[in-house]
Structures are given as structure tokens and as C-alpha cells.
Design an enzyme around this catalytic site. Structure first.
Site, short mmCIF file in Angstrom:
data_model
loop_
_atom_site.label_atom_id
_atom_site.label_comp_id
_atom_site.label_asym_id
_atom_site.label_seq_id
_atom_site.Cartn_x
_atom_site.Cartn_y
_atom_site.Cartn_z
N ARG A 72 77.28 83.73 53.98
CA ARG A 72 75.60 84.26 53.08
C ARG A 72 76.61 83.73 52.11
O ARG A 72 77.29 83.88 51.26
CB ARG A 72 75.86 85.37 53.02
CG ARG A 72 74.81 86.12 54.08
CD ARG A 72 74.83 87.47 54.22
NE ARG A 72 74.83 87.97 56.04
CZ ARG A 72 73.96 87.57 56.18
NH1 ARG A 72 73.30 87.72 56.68
NH2 ARG A 72 74.28 89.19 57.73
N THR A 125 68.01 84.72 63.82
CA THR A 125 67.74 85.97 63.27
C THR A 125 67.90 87.06 64.99
O THR A 125 67.04 86.17 65.79
CB THR A 125 67.85 86.45 61.97
OG1 THR A 125 67.68 87.71 61.70
CG2 THR A 125 65.91 86.29 61.96
N ASP A 127 66.78 89.90 64.01
CA ASP A 127 66.14 91.26 63.56
C ASP A 127 64.50 91.03 63.99
O ASP A 127 63.86 91.64 64.14
CB ASP A 127 66.29 90.68 62.19
CG ASP A 127 67.58 91.20 61.17
OD1 ASP A 127 69.05 91.66 62.32
OD2 ASP A 127 67.80 90.73 60.15
N ARG A 171 68.28 95.14 60.24
CA ARG A 171 67.13 95.73 58.30
C ARG A 171 66.05 96.10 58.15
O ARG A 171 66.27 96.99 58.65
CB ARG A 171 67.72 93.84 58.05
CG ARG A 171 68.11 93.68 56.74
CD ARG A 171 67.95 92.18 55.99
NE ARG A 171 69.42 91.63 57.07
CZ ARG A 171 70.50 91.24 56.14
NH1 ARG A 171 70.57 91.55 54.79
NH2 ARG A 171 71.24 90.74 57.08
O1 F6P Z 1 70.34 89.75 60.00
C1 F6P Z 1 71.49 90.63 61.08
C2 F6P Z 1 71.92 91.83 60.52
O2 F6P Z 1 72.66 91.20 61.73
C3 F6P Z 1 70.99 92.73 60.14
O3 F6P Z 1 70.61 92.93 61.77
C4 F6P Z 1 72.37 93.37 59.37
O4 F6P Z 1 71.40 94.56 58.46
C5 F6P Z 1 72.78 92.13 59.30
O5 F6P Z 1 73.06 90.92 59.22
C6 F6P Z 1 74.22 92.87 59.04
O6 F6P Z 1 74.88 91.64 58.41
P1 F6P Z 1 76.80 91.71 57.99
O7 F6P Z 1 76.65 90.54 59.06
O8 F6P Z 1 76.58 90.42 57.02
O9 F6P Z 1 77.11 92.65 57.74
#
Ligand code: F6P
Length: 319
Positions: A72, A125, A127, A171
Site C-alpha cells: 500500500r 480483494t 472483501d 473492512r
Molecule cells: O482489504 C483486504 C483486507 O484484508 C481487509 O479485509 C482488512 O480490513 C485489511 O485488508 C487488512 O489490511 P492489512 O493486511 O494491511 O492489515
């Protein structure tokens, strides 16, 4: 179009590798060169790129994660970062780029199109929170992973006669909770899209216990928040011992289901075709198992929301 770039961005999802494979193999099939960008937009800014060939994507269709890695990138949000990315794309002679990721990644792709590089977005994703498409790559696998966890937790729930809350990812979107909850026969499903009443949840648990039900599973979407507090409140109100399991990143890994591999293959290949047809700024999707594509702006503005019919059904079936 001679050279196509491909990257994965944002949270990884099972099936991203199948999408990369489809982009690479169909580009080569159509006579193009393919460049794989490592670590998403971060890698694009820093020029982490290599040419890919047929062998680069051998033996990956069944693997979770992404061989290109992902990130990211804060830097890409800035104009300066995007200028660097554009420079790297030009140096490597990339004429079109396929971005595999979620809505944040698509917004980045839209910016690149504005800078003159045609882009395509392939939704990857777990989500399932992009509303212009019925499915995103990885959602089906994540739902099956949650289902597996429900089965295991139900065993211990029944043995102890407890209430078990399972918090799942998503999310701000409740789709994983809804579909895994329906398929797993959860007693209650709590999602951010629908206001929930803790007393309803508790009264269901008490009724179930009174008619001899041994296990109680509550699926809670992370977007609601407060899993531990909800657990305490349920314990206080029902007198049932309650445990909370936060499934976390286990939902992001594992070998993709056949469904995720198939939609990834279809959308990855179609993204390449669209670039070769001279199109740009399009988000790929799945509607009724057909591959569709819409303008990024339309994708962002499509808000036909949460599947309330399925939510109602899950409630009816868990009375
Ligand atoms: O967008 C995918 C996701 O797994 C969401 O479900 C979750 O809130 C987020 O990414 C977690 O992000 P990270 O892996 O950066 O903690």
C-alpha cells in the site's frame, strides 16, 4: 500496443496469481512483451520491474498470495510519486498497465490513465466491496476459509455449550460475514450495513439453548467493531459463556477455489484484450458469470448495496 505491464496492489487475495498468469500468457499469445512490476505502486515508483515469460507464471495458478508481491503506497498518492511512476513506465516502454487490486488501487490506475498510460483494473480483494461487480477475486476462497473455521469452532462450541463470536474481515463490507454465515448456518450475522439489536441476538441464543441447541455461532464483520465488548454483553445478558475468535489474516491466504481461479483467468485475459482494442480506464467485473467492463468512474459510483434479501434469508433460516 507492444508492452503490457502488470502489478498487484493493496491487500493480497487468493487468485491474484491466476490473474497474473492470465495477463502474462494472453499478452504473449497476442504477441506482446510483458513486464511484471514488483510490490505494487511502490515498485512502480522505484522501478522494480522485470520482463516475464511463459515460465515466470508456471506452477502458480493454485498458489495463494501474489508472486509479484504487493504494497500500500503512500508515495503514489502524491503528484511527485506518480510522476516517478510515469517516468519508470516510460523507461521500460510500457504502453498499457493491468492493475490487480481493490478500489484504492483502481483510483491509482485512473490517475495513470490521466497521465497518458492506458490502464485496466482487475478486482482482487477478499472483501467483495466493489459494487459494480458481483464477485472480486479471493472472496470465494475467503468465504470457504471462514466456513472451515466455523466447522471447527462449532465442534468446541457444542462441547462446552458456549456462544462463539467469529470476527471476519471485509473492512466496511459485510459480505464475507453474510455469505459464510448463511453457508455455515450461523445463529446471527452482524454486519455494518444493517443496524443490529443486541437483544435480538441474545433472545435467539436463549431460545436456541432452551430447545437444546448445543452450539451458537455469531458471525461478526470487522466493520462493526467491538467484538470483545459484544462478547461481554452477550455473556452478561444470556448467562452463556462466550468466546471471541478474530480470524484475521488466515482469511487472506490459501489455495484459491476453482471459482476464484476461473474468474481471475477470465478477467485477466479480457483486460489484455481491452488494452489491445485501444480501450483504457476500465474496471473488469463479473455479472451472471459473464465478464464485464465499466469505466472506473462508473465503478466508483455504483452503490447498489448490500444483499438484503440474502441477509433476510439467513435470518429466517436461523430462527
Ligand atoms: O482489504 C483486504 C483486507 O484484508 C481487509 O479485509 C482488512 O480490513 C485489511 O485488508 C487488512 O489490511 P492489512 O493486511 O494491511 O492489515
Amino acid at each position: 500496443m507492444k508492452t503490457i505491464g502488470v502489478l498487484t496492489s493493496g491487500g493480497d487475495s487468493p487468485g491474484m496469481n491466476a490473474a497474473i498468469r492470465a495477463v502474462v500468457r494472453s499478452s504473449i499469445y497476442h504477441g506482446c512483451k510483458v513486464i511484471g512490476v514488483k510490490q505494487g505502486y511502490h515498485g512502480l515508483i522505484n522501478g522494480f520491474m522485470d520482463e516475464m515469460n511463459l515460465s515466470s507464471v508456471a506452477d502458480i495458478i493454485h498458489r495463494g498470495g501474489t508472486i509479484l508481491q504487493t504494497a500500500r503506497s503512500e508515495a503514489f498518492m502524491t503528484e511527485e510519486g506518480r510522476k516517478k511512476a510515469l517516468y519508470a513506465l516510460q523507461i521500460f516502454g510500457i504502453d498499457g498497465l493491468v492493475v490487480i487490486g481493490g478500489d484504492g488501487s483502481f483510483k491509482g490506475a485512473q490517475k495513470l490513465t490521466e497521465l497518458g498510460i492506458p490502464t485496466m483494473g482487475v478486482p482482487g480483494t477478499i472483501d467483495n466491496d466493489l459494487r459494480y461487480t458481483e464477485y472480486t477475486i479471493g472472496f470465494d476462497t475467503a468465504v470457504n476459509t471462514v466456513l472451515d473455521a466455523i466447522g471447527r469452532i462449532r465442534d468446541t462450541s457444542a462441547s462446552h455449550g458456549r456462544a462463539n463470536i467469529i470476527e471476519v474481515m471485509g473492512r466496511h463490507c459485510g459480505d464475507i460475514a453474510l455469505y459464510a454465515g448463511l453457508a455455515g448456518g450461523a445463529e446471527s450475522i452482524i454486519v455494518p450495513e444493517i443496524q443490529f439489536d443486541i437483544d435480538n441476538v441474545c433472545s435467539k441464543l436463549i431460545k436456541g439453548r432452551n430447545r437444546g441447541k448445543l452450539h451458537s455461532i455469531i458471525l461478526l464483520a470487522e466493520g462493526v467493531g467491538g467484538a470483545l465488548d459484544i462478547g461481554k454483553e452477550i455473556e452478561e445478558k444470556t448467562g452463556m459463556e462466550t468466546r471471541v475468535t478474530i480470524l484475521g489474516h488466515i482469511q487472506r491466504g490459501g489455495s484459491p477455489t476453482s471459482f476464484d481461479r476461473i474468474i481471475a483467468s477470465k478477467m485477466g485475459a479480457r483486460a489484455v484484450e481491452l488494452l489491445l482494442e485501444g480501450k483504457k480506464n476500465r474496471a473488469l467485473g463479473i455479472k451472471g458469470l459473464e465478464t464485464i467492463d465499466v469505466d472506473f468512474e462508473e465503478a466508483f459510483n455504483t452503490t447498489n448495496k448490500f444483499d438484503e434479501d440474502t441477509y433476510r434469508l439467513a435470518n429466517i433460516l436461523s430462527i
